[in-house]
Design a protein around this motif. Structure first.
Motif, PDB file in Angstrom:
ATOM      1  N   ALA A 160       0.828  -1.206   0.000  1.00 43.99           N
ATOM      2  CA  ALA A 160       0.000   0.000   0.000  1.00 43.99           C
ATOM      3  C   ALA A 160       0.864   1.258   0.000  1.00 43.99           C
ATOM      4  O   ALA A 160       0.610   2.202  -0.757  1.00 43.99           O
ATOM      5  N   LEU A 216       3.897   1.558  -1.053  1.00 40.70           N
ATOM      6  CA  LEU A 216       4.658   1.639  -2.295  1.00 40.70           C
ATOM      7  C   LEU A 216       3.768   1.782  -3.529  1.00 40.70           C
ATOM      8  O   LEU A 216       4.262   1.893  -4.644  1.00 40.70           O
ATOM      9  N   GLY A 217       2.443   1.762  -3.338  1.00 38.84           N
ATOM     10  CA  GLY A 217       1.517   1.919  -4.451  1.00 38.84           C
ATOM     11  C   GLY A 217       1.392   0.696  -5.321  1.00 38.84           C
ATOM     12  O   GLY A 217       1.060   0.785  -6.499  1.00 38.84           O
ATOM     13  N   GLU A 218       1.638  -0.480  -4.749  1.00 37.65           N
ATOM     14  CA  GLU A 218       1.505  -1.730  -5.495  1.00 37.65           C
ATOM     15  C   GLU A 218       0.213  -2.423  -5.105  1.00 37.65           C
ATOM     16  O   GLU A 218      -0.335  -2.189  -4.031  1.00 37.65           O
TER      17      GLU A 218
END
Length: 145
Positions: A20, A22-24
């Motif tokens: 979350a 790291l935007g993955e």
């Protein structure tokens, strides 16, 4: 001196948390130990670095456990403070006092060594890794992941 058992639920929670940040996608790769190690390394390589102490600690313990599986024994003590310490490599067993064969580094260095992102000789040369004793060269056992 073995790392404590690694709780799969803690691994999954840490992987979701790091994904979350790291935007993955949270479920890409599931909650596996390899996924957690990859996310911990991705966080450390981010600009600015994303360091989750709990996730880093879990990833360190995962890779130390793999080292013990690959090289069981008690002749070398591998210390990664403050996360864990293990004994590995077959040979004379050490029981008291300062061990004759010691490897010590920080968690980030251990993650990078154990995954092949930094070479043993390089880490020793620049002081990120301290290894003493005739059995302390673990370069032939790495990378683990």
């Amino acid at each position: 001196m073995a790392p404590t058992r690694i709780d799969p639920a803690a691994v999954a929670a840490a992987a979701v948390r790091l994904a979350a940040v790291l935007g993955e996608a949270p479920d890409a790769g599931g909650g596996s130990e390899d996924r957690l190690v990859g996310l911990a390394l991705a966080g450390l390589s981010a600009d600015p670095p994303v360091v989750d102490r709990e996730a880093t600690g879990l990833a360190v313990r995962v890779l130390l456990a793999r080292l013990v599986e690959r090289a069981p024994g008690r002749s070398v003590e591998v210390r990664v403070p403050p996360y864990a310490a293990v004994q590995c490599v077959a040979g004379p067993r050490h029981t008291r006092g300062t061990p004759p064969n010691v490897v010590e580094c920080d968690g980030v260095t251990w993650l990078r060594l154990a995954t092949g992102r930094v070479a043993w000789a390089e880490a020793v040369a620049d002081g990120r890794l301290r290894a003493s004793g005739e059995r302390a060269d673990l370069s032939g056992l790495l990378p683990l992941a």
